[in-house]
Design an enzyme around this catalytic site. Sequence first.
Site, PDB file in Angstrom:
ATOM      1  N   GLU A   8     -97.185 -52.639  17.663  1.00 45.98           N
ATOM      2  CA  GLU A   8     -97.337 -51.090  17.896  1.00 45.98           C
ATOM      3  C   GLU A   8     -96.235 -50.060  18.490  1.00 45.98           C
ATOM      4  O   GLU A   8     -95.920 -49.075  18.064  1.00 45.98           O
ATOM      5  CB  GLU A   8     -98.579 -50.732  18.593  1.00 45.98           C
ATOM      6  CG  GLU A   8     -98.923 -49.139  18.695  1.00 45.98           C
ATOM      7  CD  GLU A   8    -100.330 -49.140  18.893  1.00 45.98           C
ATOM      8  OE1 GLU A   8    -100.741 -47.741  19.532  1.00 45.98           O
ATOM      9  OE2 GLU A   8    -101.087 -49.936  18.669  1.00 45.98           O
ATOM     10  N   ASP A 104    -102.130 -52.834  18.912  1.00 48.97           N
ATOM     11  CA  ASP A 104    -103.235 -52.581  19.962  1.00 48.97           C
ATOM     12  C   ASP A 104    -104.454 -52.862  19.430  1.00 48.97           C
ATOM     13  O   ASP A 104    -104.907 -52.417  18.269  1.00 48.97           O
ATOM     14  CB  ASP A 104    -103.340 -51.412  20.896  1.00 48.97           C
ATOM     15  CG  ASP A 104    -102.094 -51.093  21.654  1.00 48.97           C
ATOM     16  OD1 ASP A 104    -101.315 -51.792  21.711  1.00 48.97           O
ATOM     17  OD2 ASP A 104    -101.993 -49.892  22.234  1.00 48.97           O
ATOM     18  N   TYR A 308    -104.423 -56.066  29.399  1.00 52.22           N
ATOM     19  CA  TYR A 308    -104.487 -54.592  28.615  1.00 52.22           C
ATOM     20  C   TYR A 308    -105.143 -53.715  29.417  1.00 52.22           C
ATOM     21  O   TYR A 308    -106.290 -53.683  29.861  1.00 52.22           O
ATOM     22  CB  TYR A 308    -105.218 -54.956  27.344  1.00 52.22           C
ATOM     23  CG  TYR A 308    -105.437 -53.958  26.323  1.00 52.22           C
ATOM     24  CD1 TYR A 308    -103.965 -53.724  25.630  1.00 52.22           C
ATOM     25  CD2 TYR A 308    -106.344 -53.198  26.151  1.00 52.22           C
ATOM     26  CE1 TYR A 308    -104.139 -52.903  24.567  1.00 52.22           C
ATOM     27  CE2 TYR A 308    -106.387 -51.994  25.292  1.00 52.22           C
ATOM     28  CZ  TYR A 308    -105.262 -51.854  24.293  1.00 52.22           C
ATOM     29  OH  TYR A 308    -105.213 -50.911  23.668  1.00 52.22           O
TER      30      TYR A 308
END
Length: 841
Positions: A8, A104, A308
Amino acid sequence: MKKIVLAEKPSVGRELARVLGCTGKEKGFSEGPAYIVTWALGHLVELAQPAAYSESYKRWSIRDLPMLPKDLKQEVIEQTAEQFTIISTLFARPDVDGLIIATDAGREGELVARWIMKLGGWKGSVQRLWISSQTDSAIREGFSSLKDGDVYLNLYAAAESRAAADWYVGMNVTRAMTCRYDAKLSAGRVQTPTLALMCAREDEIDAFTGSFYWTLKADFGSFSASWRGKDDSARITNAQSAEDFEKSLPGKTGKITALTAQEKTVQPPLAYDLTELQKDANNVLDFSAKQTLDVLQRLYEVHKIVTYPRTDSRYISHDIVPTLADRLRALAGTPFGPRAGLYAGGMMRVDEQRFVQDEQVTDHHAIIPTEMKVDLKKLNTEEKALWELVIIRFLEVLSPDYTYTSTSLEAEADGQKFVTRFTVPLVQGWRDIARIIGRRSAVSDEDEGDSDSSLSGLKEGDDVAIVSVKTRRMTTAAPERYTEATLLSAMEHAGRFVDDVSLKKRLGNGLGTPATRADIIEKLLQNHYVEREGKSLVPTPRGRELIRLVPAQLRSPELTGRWEERLAGISDGSEDAAVFIRDIKKNASDLVDEVVASHLVFDPHFPDGKKCPYCATAMMRVVDEFERPHYICQKLSCSYEEMEVKKKVLLPPGQKAPESQKSPEKKKAETAGISTAKPVIPTKRVKPTSTVVVASSAGIVRKVVIKKRPPASVISVPDPVKKSQGVMNSFSLPDDEEPEYTWETVMEVVRPSKMANRRFNDRERSGQHEHGDFRRPSRAVGEGDAGSRSGEISRNGKAWGNAGKPVEEPVGAGGTFADFLAASQKRKEKDEEKRRERKKK
């Protein structure tokens, strides 16, 4: 054959390339023997603007609403089109036989990749990388257990349906409100109810009427206790009663009617999800929600020392438990190292009833440290502060309970009840962690009383006497404005603002997602619907007016609750995306009809604003990044904007600058009696014009004419009268006198009024144009009379911005001063080109 890995962001792509051995670095991708790693730049593809469906949609008009294309198109974002082209070229390579989506792991990440694949023409096989950490081991493990891409088709359908729903509702309602009210207004299913929460709180504050009350505390010698009424309230609402108590109670005797001691425990807090971390960072570090997310993203992507960030879970799964010891050992060399080492050696507490919950982990687990060794020297101040919050919470979760003894006492004297409570810590447990770096835990001490052990010698039934009494007059507090921390909490728990029991359950995930809430707040700030006052978020008159005008359905969190429930159904396959979109189109059409039928008027009242000199509409005061005030007309068909600037003006001889405008150095020098004038340097006098013969070393004789320059102290200053006649007034200062300056505040035009452009075109067509007056000149603050231009609000008897009329300017309807300058420059270039051609001939 090779596989393409689509990340991404470039930073993530480069890390994947390093781990996968892709050493060949090219523009927009890295290549290795088995993989080609490329990346998006966030979204490379977006839904097309309305103009892509019809020429009539290029202009905003109510008569063209609602806009309900059968299928929405996607288009490449122009600013990042080059990277999209690179990816499309890689898709077409003959040596590529597969694609791995490494964006993601979530709904939006899936959409980023799928739209690139759709417009890039990818037809091959698809696999999915789904990881929660960017460490080397996590990446290798993820690539060893790739998922089939078809597993996530429903997630993609949900993401695309969400985007389409926001387009249909957002585009139509925004255009309807902008055209109907002749003001630049926007509305959406998340930002509008979020703004409505703040406006409702502001309405409560405006309606609040405070009152006085009194509290009373009695000193019994060995302890103090607070008065309680019959309803167990601590408030004395009558001033006379408070005064009577203060006079009559001292010296009264009584007994201890109750004395109980109880040992209590407080469990550690849960680990952080993004929203909880944003709230604590705002409270403890004064970080905005966006700032917290940006810093956390760097800790994740650049330093790789946290997991994350965009997670909504505060739990971990059982497969993470074996990695906890390595994560603790990675803290060696930091202030937390000694405690982390003890925990890694077997002293940590893993609460499988609270912290380890597989069913509570959806896409990603809680934010915890990774196994990457931490080097604090590489972190800047913001990164270090936020990292400390994450580590404190991680260690707190693994620590024992906090235990303490709570002793409650009740006493009665002269028929009045008095209570107090004392706490004595027994085991600090998790509350000791923050003290490692000299902080208090971010968790509030809700159950903490006075820390005192003076009750140890007392027992129930003992006689006591009141030594003295102290009363305090208090004021009932108005509702508090939202801070980013409390607003994030309200967005997360939006169900409590809904009365419908079934909808409360639907709003379990709140307004927006952890990943989007910070952007929603920033968007409200950028649109000037909200402004910051210290840590508080305050809705502006413009924002409050928007909420007054917007359809009621968009003001409530219920709409988002209904959407999210159906989107979750699409994601798990129980809901049909086509049926959802059909209902969304019907909803968008109903909302447009409601706006068009409204008889309300956009009429914000700005306490620090003023009236537009062209249309007499309210102008909003906005301060830019250079601390300069701007005034912006709220009527879109005018859009006049001016800026307040200060200009330095030279004063005539003998006139002194005001004290407030003198520099500190000059004030100090004048106080000490020191002259600030520049020293006079003696120079040789020469005639105004003289001739000197100069011979060069080559024997060439040149005649040089020397002209004496006028003294530097001769300065031209505009005279107000002569300036109007085109004549400049000059005066000279003595050599030993320093010039005096003052500052004048003037208004400069930032954006000319569209109405002025229309009047200019009218004069052009009628032959009455006055050359050179394309732009309204700067004027001193206070000049002009807004009321004198009130007749310019309408033209040909019709008000600007009538419902159903296009808001945008037709092509060729005049231009700004910059347009005329550009045209003039273009003519000059053409003339210059003609001259060059003539020379060639």
